[in-house]
Design a protein around this motif. Sequence first.
Motif, PDB file in Angstrom:
ATOM      1  N   ALA A 128      -6.699  10.319 -10.067  1.00  7.55           N
ATOM      2  CA  ALA A 128      -5.794   9.025  -9.703  1.00  7.55           C
ATOM      3  C   ALA A 128      -6.735   8.219  -8.741  1.00  7.55           C
ATOM      4  O   ALA A 128      -7.868   8.617  -8.533  1.00  7.55           O
ATOM      5  N   HIS A 129      -6.110   7.109  -8.307  1.00  5.67           N
ATOM      6  CA  HIS A 129      -6.947   6.266  -7.360  1.00  5.67           C
ATOM      7  C   HIS A 129      -5.934   5.802  -6.397  1.00  5.67           C
ATOM      8  O   HIS A 129      -4.696   5.402  -6.780  1.00  5.67           O
ATOM      9  N   GLN A 130      -6.304   5.264  -5.102  1.00  6.24           N
ATOM     10  CA  GLN A 130      -5.629   4.804  -4.038  1.00  6.24           C
ATOM     11  C   GLN A 130      -5.345   3.580  -4.737  1.00  6.24           C
ATOM     12  O   GLN A 130      -6.083   2.635  -5.103  1.00  6.24           O
ATOM     13  N   ASP A 131      -4.129   2.807  -4.640  1.00  2.00           N
ATOM     14  CA  ASP A 131      -3.517   1.502  -5.035  1.00  2.00           C
ATOM     15  C   ASP A 131      -2.413   1.106  -4.167  1.00  2.00           C
ATOM     16  O   ASP A 131      -2.168   1.732  -3.297  1.00  2.00           O
ATOM     17  N   LEU A 132      -1.983  -0.035  -4.671  1.00  2.00           N
ATOM     18  CA  LEU A 132      -0.894  -0.896  -4.156  1.00  2.00           C
ATOM     19  C   LEU A 132       0.166  -0.933  -4.970  1.00  2.00           C
ATOM     20  O   LEU A 132       0.087  -1.225  -6.136  1.00  2.00           O
ATOM     21  N   LEU A 133       1.672  -0.851  -4.421  1.00  2.00           N
ATOM     22  CA  LEU A 133       2.687  -0.788  -5.262  1.00  2.00           C
ATOM     23  C   LEU A 133       3.336  -2.135  -4.675  1.00  2.00           C
ATOM     24  O   LEU A 133       3.434  -2.415  -3.357  1.00  2.00           O
ATOM     25  N   VAL A 134       3.619  -3.243  -5.443  1.00  2.00           N
ATOM     26  CA  VAL A 134       4.105  -4.252  -5.013  1.00  2.00           C
ATOM     27  C   VAL A 134       5.367  -4.784  -6.004  1.00  2.00           C
ATOM     28  O   VAL A 134       5.685  -4.344  -6.988  1.00  2.00           O
ATOM     29  N   LYS A 135       6.183  -5.970  -5.452  1.00  2.00           N
ATOM     30  CA  LYS A 135       7.189  -6.196  -6.378  1.00  2.00           C
ATOM     31  C   LYS A 135       6.853  -6.814  -7.669  1.00  2.00           C
ATOM     32  O   LYS A 135       5.472  -7.146  -7.733  1.00  2.00           O
ATOM     33  N   LYS A 136       7.539  -6.863  -8.712  1.00  2.00           N
ATOM     34  CA  LYS A 136       7.171  -7.129  -9.964  1.00  2.00           C
ATOM     35  C   LYS A 136       6.758  -8.962 -10.006  1.00  2.00           C
ATOM     36  O   LYS A 136       5.491  -9.081 -10.868  1.00  2.00           O
ATOM     37  N   ASP A 137       7.262  -9.438  -8.937  1.00  2.00           N
ATOM     38  CA  ASP A 137       6.820 -11.127  -8.958  1.00  2.00           C
ATOM     39  C   ASP A 137       5.844 -11.211  -7.898  1.00  2.00           C
ATOM     40  O   ASP A 137       5.628 -12.523  -7.643  1.00  2.00           O
ATOM     41  N   ALA A 184      11.722   1.717  -0.180  1.00  2.00           N
ATOM     42  CA  ALA A 184      13.122   1.102   0.317  1.00  2.00           C
ATOM     43  C   ALA A 184      12.678  -0.110   0.989  1.00  2.00           C
ATOM     44  O   ALA A 184      13.422  -1.229   0.808  1.00  2.00           O
ATOM     45  N   GLY A 185      11.996  -0.258   1.819  1.00  2.00           N
ATOM     46  CA  GLY A 185      11.322  -1.352   2.574  1.00  2.00           C
ATOM     47  C   GLY A 185      10.739  -2.369   1.559  1.00  2.00           C
ATOM     48  O   GLY A 185      10.850  -3.776   1.709  1.00  2.00           O
ATOM     49  N   LEU A 186      10.116  -1.890   0.655  1.00  2.00           N
ATOM     50  CA  LEU A 186       9.579  -2.863  -0.377  1.00  2.00           C
ATOM     51  C   LEU A 186      10.548  -3.562  -1.117  1.00  2.00           C
ATOM     52  O   LEU A 186      10.705  -4.650  -1.377  1.00  2.00           O
ATOM     53  N   GLN A 187      11.763  -2.723  -1.373  1.00  2.00           N
ATOM     54  CA  GLN A 187      12.842  -3.190  -2.272  1.00  2.00           C
ATOM     55  C   GLN A 187      13.550  -4.217  -1.256  1.00  2.00           C
ATOM     56  O   GLN A 187      13.902  -5.408  -1.952  1.00  2.00           O
ATOM     57  N   ILE A 200       1.146   8.712  -7.323  1.00  2.00           N
ATOM     58  CA  ILE A 200       2.692   8.888  -6.584  1.00  2.00           C
ATOM     59  C   ILE A 200       3.460   7.699  -6.704  1.00  2.00           C
ATOM     60  O   ILE A 200       4.657   7.531  -6.611  1.00  2.00           O
ATOM     61  N   LEU A 201       2.800   6.368  -6.395  1.00  2.00           N
ATOM     62  CA  LEU A 201       3.258   5.025  -6.524  1.00  2.00           C
ATOM     63  C   LEU A 201       4.111   5.001  -7.773  1.00  2.00           C
ATOM     64  O   LEU A 201       5.023   4.478  -8.132  1.00  2.00           O
ATOM     65  N   ALA A 202       3.462   5.423  -8.867  1.00  2.00           N
ATOM     66  CA  ALA A 202       3.996   5.232 -10.181  1.00  2.00           C
ATOM     67  C   ALA A 202       5.374   6.220 -10.309  1.00  2.00           C
ATOM     68  O   ALA A 202       6.178   5.628 -11.121  1.00  2.00           O
ATOM     69  N   GLY A 203       5.178   7.210  -9.763  1.00  2.00           N
ATOM     70  CA  GLY A 203       6.200   8.322  -9.734  1.00  2.00           C
ATOM     71  C   GLY A 203       7.566   7.480  -9.296  1.00  2.00           C
ATOM     72  O   GLY A 203       8.562   7.773  -9.700  1.00  2.00           O
ATOM     73  N   PHE A 204       7.400   7.090  -7.921  1.00  2.00           N
ATOM     74  CA  PHE A 204       8.375   6.306  -7.460  1.00  2.00           C
ATOM     75  C   PHE A 204       9.116   5.042  -8.187  1.00  2.00           C
ATOM     76  O   PHE A 204      10.246   4.929  -8.361  1.00  2.00           O
ATOM     77  N   ALA A 205       8.016   4.409  -8.582  1.00  2.44           N
ATOM     78  CA  ALA A 205       8.474   3.423  -9.348  1.00  2.44           C
ATOM     79  C   ALA A 205       9.182   3.427 -10.602  1.00  2.44           C
ATOM     80  O   ALA A 205       9.951   2.761 -11.203  1.00  2.44           O
ATOM     81  N   SER A 206       8.999   4.837 -11.186  1.00  3.37           N
ATOM     82  CA  SER A 206       9.426   5.032 -12.417  1.00  3.37           C
ATOM     83  C   SER A 206      11.165   5.866 -12.275  1.00  3.37           C
ATOM     84  O   SER A 206      11.826   6.010 -13.244  1.00  3.37           O
ATOM     85  N   GLN A 207      11.577   5.828 -11.081  1.00  2.00           N
ATOM     86  CA  GLN A 207      12.942   6.044 -10.762  1.00  2.00           C
ATOM     87  C   GLN A 207      13.946   5.064 -11.482  1.00  2.00           C
ATOM     88  O   GLN A 207      13.700   4.076 -11.330  1.00  2.00           O
ATOM     89  N   ASP A 208      15.073   5.632 -11.618  1.00  2.00           N
ATOM     90  CA  ASP A 208      15.906   4.826 -12.366  1.00  2.00           C
ATOM     91  C   ASP A 208      16.218   3.495 -11.517  1.00  2.00           C
ATOM     92  O   ASP A 208      16.570   2.281 -12.276  1.00  2.00           O
ATOM     93  N   TYR A 210      14.610   1.950  -9.775  1.00  2.22           N
ATOM     94  CA  TYR A 210      13.381   0.910  -9.583  1.00  2.22           C
ATOM     95  C   TYR A 210      12.700   0.343 -10.627  1.00  2.22           C
ATOM     96  O   TYR A 210      11.811  -0.352 -10.499  1.00  2.22           O
ATOM     97  N   LYS A 211      13.532   0.874 -11.955  1.00  2.00           N
ATOM     98  CA  LYS A 211      12.855   0.547 -13.176  1.00  2.00           C
ATOM     99  C   LYS A 211      12.659  -0.936 -13.193  1.00  2.00           C
ATOM    100  O   LYS A 211      13.747  -1.797 -13.112  1.00  2.00           O
TER     101      LYS A 211
END
Length: 280
Positions: A128-137, A184-187, A200-208, A210-211
């Motif tokens: 894995a790598h440290q990364d950023l999760l951001v909104k789709k747009d 939740a703050g990102l959303q 870890i970020l991908a796992g959270f983003a894969s929740q129904d 947040y898809k």
Amino acid sequence: MKLRKVTAASAAVLALSLAATACGGNDDDSSSSGSGGGGKVKVGIKYDQPGLGLKKPDGSFAGFDVDVATYVAKELGYKPDQIEFVETKSADRENALARGDVKYIVATYSITDERKQKVDFAGPYLLAHQDLLVKKDSKISKGTDLNGKNLCSVTGSTSAQNVQKTIAPKANLKQVSSYSECIAGLQSGAVDAVTTDDSILAGFASQDQYKGKFKLAGLKLSNENYGIGVKKGDTATVDKINKALEKMVSDGSWQKAVDANFGPADYNNEPAPKIGQLVK
């Protein structure tokens, strides 16, 4: 004469006692053996990481680490109903192995030189790598885009400090108690990005819920070689787990588990790592 009768009677009682002991069963559930049979195996996982290790409301477990742990247990000779998953938080992983609370741990457990002083590792089974999760747009794609932006991570994490130190010194760091709060703050728009391991970020983003709403920025700010922790000195179990991991990759089960658990987040995972080879 009377003394001899008492002695004989005592001997008879002793013999009966020994016979009963020999016929009696052993109540040990063999939770730390490695041979299956009628016993159980206790495996350490996370309970609160969607896509990796999650205990669901119905009491069942799901995630990539759960799939890996289950596959390994099968190769060690255990059936699904012989696996007991034990919540193993990050701060207690080394102690849980030393105490014998669990046979092995599959819980986003990065292999480091410091940890190898206390436990042995099989694997790695995921890079894995440290990364950023951001909104789709979001237009955030490089770390410098974070200067002046709100960056979220959990209290005590080194991930956010790493971003501030290396690529975005002017990012506004918000630290909370859990990644669920960050997501939740990102959303809601309260934060612009969340940082930790991409898995870890991908796992959270894969929740129904947040898809399709988030994406990974695709940065590789660190290399995290996930290994399976085993009690220090238990080389026999390490060898067996390594063989199980090699089989999981070769028969396609590894990639199937990656797709099932991370696919909804468009996780561009690294190929399965080679056993014993760490990416620095």
